[in-house]
Design an enzyme around this catalytic site. Structure first.
Site, PDB file in Angstrom:
ATOM      1  N   LYS A   1      36.385  71.325  81.615  1.00  0.00           N
ATOM      2  CA  LYS A   1      36.202  72.823  81.187  1.00  0.00           C
ATOM      3  C   LYS A   1      34.888  73.194  81.725  1.00  0.00           C
ATOM      4  O   LYS A   1      33.916  72.444  81.318  1.00  0.00           O
ATOM      5  CB  LYS A   1      36.508  73.023  79.821  1.00  0.00           C
TER       6      LYS A   1
ATOM      7  N   ASP B   1      38.338  69.799  76.559  1.00  0.00           N
ATOM      8  CA  ASP B   1      37.221  69.508  77.231  1.00  0.00           C
ATOM      9  C   ASP B   1      36.570  68.130  77.105  1.00  0.00           C
ATOM     10  O   ASP B   1      37.176  67.365  76.154  1.00  0.00           O
ATOM     11  CB  ASP B   1      36.256  70.502  77.044  1.00  0.00           C
TER      12      ASP B   1
ATOM     13  N   GLY C   1      40.192  81.412  74.083  1.00  0.00           N
ATOM     14  CA  GLY C   1      39.970  81.275  75.642  1.00  0.00           C
ATOM     15  C   GLY C   1      40.168  79.803  75.882  1.00  0.00           C
ATOM     16  O   GLY C   1      41.107  79.549  76.793  1.00  0.00           O
ATOM     17  N   THR C   2      39.504  78.739  75.298  1.00  0.00           N
ATOM     18  CA  THR C   2      39.827  77.363  75.797  1.00  0.00           C
ATOM     19  C   THR C   2      41.169  76.960  75.683  1.00  0.00           C
ATOM     20  O   THR C   2      41.647  76.512  76.804  1.00  0.00           O
ATOM     21  CB  THR C   2      38.825  76.609  74.860  1.00  0.00           C
TER      22      THR C   2
ATOM     23  N   SER D   1      37.503  82.277  70.221  1.00  0.00           N
ATOM     24  CA  SER D   1      38.267  83.477  70.806  1.00  0.00           C
ATOM     25  C   SER D   1      39.630  82.935  71.253  1.00  0.00           C
ATOM     26  O   SER D   1      40.444  83.861  71.712  1.00  0.00           O
ATOM     27  CB  SER D   1      37.273  83.825  71.974  1.00  0.00           C
TER      28      SER D   1
ATOM     29  N   ASP E   1      41.809  69.990  69.364  1.00  0.00           N
ATOM     30  CA  ASP E   1      40.072  70.357  69.257  1.00  0.00           C
ATOM     31  C   ASP E   1      39.888  70.566  67.755  1.00  0.00           C
ATOM     32  O   ASP E   1      40.622  70.660  66.764  1.00  0.00           O
ATOM     33  CB  ASP E   1      40.216  71.628  70.196  1.00  0.00           C
TER      34      ASP E   1
HETATM   35  C1  R5P Z   1      33.774  73.599  71.923  1.00  0.00           C
HETATM   36  O1  R5P Z   1      33.089  72.761  72.385  1.00  0.00           O
HETATM   37  C2  R5P Z   1      34.630  73.584  70.874  1.00  0.00           C
HETATM   38  O2  R5P Z   1      34.995  72.348  70.674  1.00  0.00           O
HETATM   39  C3  R5P Z   1      36.109  74.578  71.253  1.00  0.00           C
HETATM   40  O3  R5P Z   1      36.701  74.141  72.310  1.00  0.00           O
HETATM   41  C4  R5P Z   1      35.449  76.100  71.422  1.00  0.00           C
HETATM   42  O4  R5P Z   1      34.544  76.236  70.317  1.00  0.00           O
HETATM   43  C5  R5P Z   1      36.389  76.822  71.233  1.00  0.00           C
HETATM   44  O5  R5P Z   1      35.775  78.176  71.672  1.00  0.00           O
HETATM   45  P1  R5P Z   1      36.836  79.413  72.246  1.00  0.00           P
HETATM   46  O6  R5P Z   1      38.191  79.266  71.262  1.00  0.00           O
HETATM   47  O7  R5P Z   1      36.086  80.549  72.063  1.00  0.00           O
HETATM   48  O8  R5P Z   1      37.264  79.214  73.723  1.00  0.00           O
END
Ligand code: R5P
Length: 310
Positions: free
Chosen positions: A190, A167, A223-224, A221, A216
C-alpha cells in the site's frame, strides 16, 4: 482495587466492572462554559490501586485531557497506584518523523500520561509495538488476535483461507493470526500518495479462489480496507472478511463499508460506536471487556499478563 471511567466509553467500563464484580468509582466529569474540563472524585480512594479506563478516541483532545485530569485528580487524592487502561491509544500513528519538521505525537502523549502520574499503562493493539518504549513505566500491550481467531474458527466454515496484511506495517499482526489459524499469509503493498488517501500497488501471494481475512489495527476513513478488498477480488479472491481492533470509523466510513466488496467487518468495542452502527448491516462488534477485566485482575494480583496469550 477500584475502577474509574472517563466519558469516552462508559459502556465498555461498565462491562469490565461487571466482569470484575466491582462498582465504578463515583466521579463527576463536566465542562465549564468555556469548554475546560472539570474532574471530581466523590469517594475516598486513599491507598487504593486505581484503574482509569479511557480511550483516546474522537473527540480525541477532550478524551485525552479527561484522562490526564483524572490521573492528576487520583494522584492528588492519594491513590496508591494508578493504571491508565487505554483500550484505544489515539495519536499513535504519528510515531516518527515521516517528513521533516513534524511532531511525534505518540511520544508527546506518552510523556503527558507519565507526567500526569500514571504508574502503568494497559492498552490493546498499539499501532506500533515500539511505542511501549516511549514510556519509562510498564506498558501491557494486549492483543485482540485470540478473540478474532475464535470468531473465525466458529463463523467461517470455508477451509481455503488466507490472512492478508493490508500494508507492510501490519505484517507482524497478520502473521500472528495466520499462525494461530495455521493458514498462509499474503501482503498488500500500500502507498499513501497524500495523507488520508491510499493506493494498492501490488498483492504479494496468490489469493485466487481463497477466502481472505484482512487484519489491521485501525479502520479510520475505510480507504485502506475498501481498496484492499477491491484489489483482492480483482485478483480472484472468493470473499473478503475484515478483522480490525479499533473502529475509528471517521466521516463516511460506515457507508463506504456498506457499499464495498467486504462480506463482513468485525471490530472490537475499544471505541464506542453504538450510534454510528445503528443502521449498519455488515459490521459486527466483539467485546474486549473480558480481556481487559482479566488483565486488570492479573495486574492486581501480580500474576502474569502475557500468560493470557499462550
Ligand atoms: C495504518 O498504518 C493503519 O494501520 C491503518 O491501516 C490506517 O490507519 C487505516 O486508515 P484508513 O481507514 O483511513 O485507510
Amino acid at each position: 482495587m477500584k475502577i474509574l471511567t472517563g466519558n469516552s466509553n462508559k459502556l465498555l467500563s461498565e462491562k469490565i466492572s461487571k466482569h470484575l464484580k466491582t462498582k465504578l468509582v463515583n466521579n463527576n466529569i463536566k465542562k465549564f462554559a468555556d469548554s475546560e474540563i472539570y474532574v471530581e472524585i466523590n469517594e475516598n480512594i486513599r491507598g487504593n490501586s486505581i484503574f482509569i479506563i479511557q480511550s483516546i478516541s474522537s473527540p480525541a483532545n477532550d478524551n485525552l485531557m479527561e484522562l490526564l485530569l483524572c490521573i492528576d485528580a487520583l494522584k492528588r487524592s492519594s491513590a496508591k497506584n494508578i493504571t491508565a487502561v487505554i483500550p484505544y491509544f489515539g495519536y499513535a500513528r504519528q510515531d516518527r518523523k515521516v517528513v521533516p519538521r513534524t511532531s511525534i505525537s505518540a511520544k508527546l502523549v506518552s510523556n503527558l500520561i507519565t507526567k500526569a502520574g500514571a504508574d502503568r499503562v494497559v492498552t490493546v493493539d498499539l499501532h506500533a509495538g515500539q511505542i511501549q518504549g516511549f514510556f519509562d513505566i510498564p506498558v501491557d500491550n494486549l492483543f485482540a488476535t485470540p478473540i478474532f481467531a475464535r470468531h473465525i474458527k466458529k463463523r467461517i466454515k470455508n477451509k481455503n483461507l488466507i490472512c492478508v496484511a493490508p500494508d507492510v506495517g501490519g505484517v507482524e499482526r497478520t502473521r500472528a493470526l495466520a499462525r494461530k489459524l495455521d493458514i498462509g499469509l499474503s501482503i498488500i503493498d500500500k502507498r499513501r500518495p497524500a495523507p488520508g488517501k491510499s493506493q494498492v500497488m501490488s498483492v504479494v501471494g496468490n489469493v485466487g479462489g481463497k477466502t481472505c481475512i484482512i487484519v489491521d489495527d485501525i479502520i479510520d476513513s475505510g480507504g485502506t480496507i475498501v481498496n484492499a478488498a477491491d484489489a483482492l477480488i480483482k485478483r480472484g479472491a472468493k470473499e473478503v472478511h475484515v478483522y480490525i481492533t479499533h473502529g475509528v470509523l471517521s466521516g463516511e466510513a460506515v457507508k463506504k463499508i456498506k457499499k464495498s466488496k467486504i462480506k463482513k467487518l468485525i471490530i472490537t468495542d475499544s471505541i464506542n460506536n453504538y450510534d454510528k452502527l445503528k443502521n449498519s448491516t455488515n459490521i459486527e462488534v466483539l467485546s474486549i471487556s473480558n480481556l481487559l477485566a482479566e488483565a486488570i485482575k492479573r495486574i492486581s494480583n501480580s500474576t502474569s499478563v502475557s500468560d493470557l496469550f499462550k
